[in-house]
Design an enzyme around this catalytic site. Structure first.
Site, short mmCIF file in Angstrom:
data_model
loop_
_atom_site.label_atom_id
_atom_site.label_comp_id
_atom_site.label_asym_id
_atom_site.label_seq_id
_atom_site.Cartn_x
_atom_site.Cartn_y
_atom_site.Cartn_z
CG ASP A 1 10.92 12.93 -35.03
OD1 ASP A 1 11.93 12.64 -34.30
OD2 ASP A 1 9.13 13.23 -34.44
CG LEU A 2 7.05 7.75 -36.11
CD1 LEU A 2 7.65 6.86 -34.82
CD2 LEU A 2 5.85 7.29 -36.49
CG ASP B 1 9.83 9.77 -32.60
OD1 ASP B 1 10.60 10.58 -32.07
OD2 ASP B 1 8.61 10.55 -32.18
P1 GH3 Z 1 6.56 15.35 -33.10
O1 GH3 Z 1 6.05 15.27 -33.24
O2 GH3 Z 1 7.48 16.69 -32.21
O3 GH3 Z 1 8.11 14.58 -33.05
O4 GH3 Z 1 5.78 14.14 -31.08
P2 GH3 Z 1 6.38 13.68 -30.40
O5 GH3 Z 1 5.56 13.65 -30.06
O6 GH3 Z 1 6.89 12.40 -31.43
O7 GH3 Z 1 7.87 13.15 -29.68
P3 GH3 Z 1 9.43 13.63 -29.77
O8 GH3 Z 1 9.73 12.97 -31.16
O9 GH3 Z 1 10.39 14.44 -28.77
O10 GH3 Z 1 9.18 11.82 -28.63
C1 GH3 Z 1 9.89 10.80 -29.06
C2 GH3 Z 1 9.13 9.78 -27.93
O11 GH3 Z 1 9.22 8.74 -28.43
C3 GH3 Z 1 9.27 9.76 -27.01
C4 GH3 Z 1 9.33 8.36 -25.87
O12 GH3 Z 1 7.89 8.25 -24.98
C5 GH3 Z 1 8.78 7.88 -27.43
N1 GH3 Z 1 10.13 6.66 -27.78
C6 GH3 Z 1 11.55 6.87 -27.94
N2 GH3 Z 1 12.29 5.44 -27.13
C7 GH3 Z 1 11.19 4.80 -27.41
C8 GH3 Z 1 11.14 2.87 -27.67
O13 GH3 Z 1 11.73 2.37 -28.09
N3 GH3 Z 1 9.94 2.54 -28.14
C9 GH3 Z 1 8.96 2.85 -26.83
N4 GH3 Z 1 7.76 2.89 -27.43
N5 GH3 Z 1 9.10 5.00 -27.73
C10 GH3 Z 1 9.48 5.18 -27.78
MG MG Z 2 9.09 12.24 -32.84
#
Ligand code: GH3
Ligand code: MG
Length: 308
Positions: free
Chosen positions: A172-173, A216
């Site tokens: 996970d990012l 992510d």
């Molecule tokens: P953490 O280190 O705890 O994982 O923090 P985070 O900010 O990465 O939090 P989290 O994994 O919960 O959030 C994932 C984010 O990914 C939320 C959303 O804005 C973004 N996201 C989800 N799908 C997509 C996509 O297809 N494209 C883009 N650009 N962003 C996305």
């Molecule tokens: Mg994340």
């Protein structure tokens, strides 16, 4: 409708009927011929686009070809069109019950046969495309959750067959919301694609089962990989992503990459491994990798955490 040249297997033992099929379809499609059920069963393994099936083939029965195809997951989606002299209700009923798409009796009209063949080929192509799209993540081209659901039992079996573990790495990012908030969604999308490529490159020999779980989050399933190997692979991935900076992430807007320095891209990873056994659910290894990922986040991110 645009017709592409397709591969049709004609299962027919009567030379006159075969000549007629060749006349009607040979100009537009590639025809392969089988004159009995045994040869048909061998040739159908080449996965023709459509099968034309006569039901009475000397000593052998066309219906056995149909039954065999419909019980084989690799062949069951190939449309089978019965072309036969039989007007016996039981034959018609049996053909449809076992999955024939249509039933044409001889003598038939050439225009009707050609048109039906082209219609079923077109339908079959579109169905295959829809199926593939339904199992693929559009942004990265990786498998999605639906694909995972379908492949998990396969992975489990692959590991069981060689009496080795099934390992899983959940990725996970870190702080990805920040990338979206600061640089915008298109850069976020490019980053997700870049991570997908990095995963595929790092796991070069194990790319069959990499999924985007959503957002992510990604999953690598590694049938037959030992726990220590999976941990090493996870650390390679972590280091490869850490070495990335946003200006290396290609975007459509700027093929050379974004010329900005700023947020570092990192990932957290959870690793789990389990021996396949009848009392363990394959789902368990994914849940364990997910638990380990949670611990990696808790531990401050940009790290690998194991879960045995
Ligand atoms: P953490 O280190 O705890 O994982 O923090 P985070 O900010 O990465 O939090 P989290 O994994 O919960 O959030 C994932 C984010 O990914 C939320 C959303 O804005 C973004 N996201 C989800 N799908 C997509 C996509 O297809 N494209 C883009 N650009 N962003 C996305
Ligand atoms: Mg994340």
């Amino acid at each position: 409708m645009i017709f592409e040249r397709s591969h049709i297997l004609a299962v027919e033992d009567e030379p006159g009927s075969l000549r007629r099929l060749a006349e009607i379809l040979g100009a537009d499609h590639d025809l392969t011929i089988a004159t009995n059920a045994d040869d048909a069963l061998k040739l159908v393994a080449n996965k023709p686009d459509l099968v034309l099936l006569d039901l009475y083939l000397g000593e052998t029965r066309g219906i056995d070809v149909l039954i065999s195809m419909k019980t084989d997951p690799e062949l069951q989606d190939i449309p089978v069109l019965c072309v036969t002299s039989s007007t016996v209700t039981e034959d018609i009923e049996e053909a449809f019950r076992f999955g024939a798409v249509d039933y044409i009796t001889k003598p038939y009209n050439a225009i009707i046969l050609r048109s039906k063949v082209n219609t079923f080929l077109d339908l079959s192509r579109k169905t295959a495309l829809l199926k593939a799209q339904a199992h693929t993540d559009a942004l990265t081209g990786l498998g999605n959750r639906r694909q995972l659901e379908q492949q998990l039992p396969l992975c489990w079996q692959q590991a069981a067959d060689i009496a080795r573990p099934l390992s899983a790495i959940m990725v996970d990012l870190d702080n990805f919301k920040g990338v979206n908030d600061y640089y915008g969604h298109p850069v976020g999308d490019a980053t997700i694609r870049y991570i997908a490529t990095t995963l595929t490159e790092c796991a070069a020999d194990h790319t069959d089962y990499i999924y985007r779980m959503g957002g992510d989050e990604f999953l690598l399933l590694l049938p037959g990989m030992e726990y220590t190997q999976a941990l090493a692979l996870a650390e390679n991935i972590r280091a490869a992503v850490e070495a990335t900076s946003l200006d290396m992430v290609p975007t459509e807007a700027n093929e050379g990459g974004l010329r900005i320095s700023g947020i570092d891209i990192t990932v957290s990873l959870g690793v789990a491994s389990t021996m396949t056994a009848s009392n363990v659910s394959p789902q368990r290894v994914i849940e364990s990798a997910d638990d380990a990922l949670y611990q990696a986040k808790e531990a401050g991110r940009n790290c690998v955490r194991p879960r045995g």
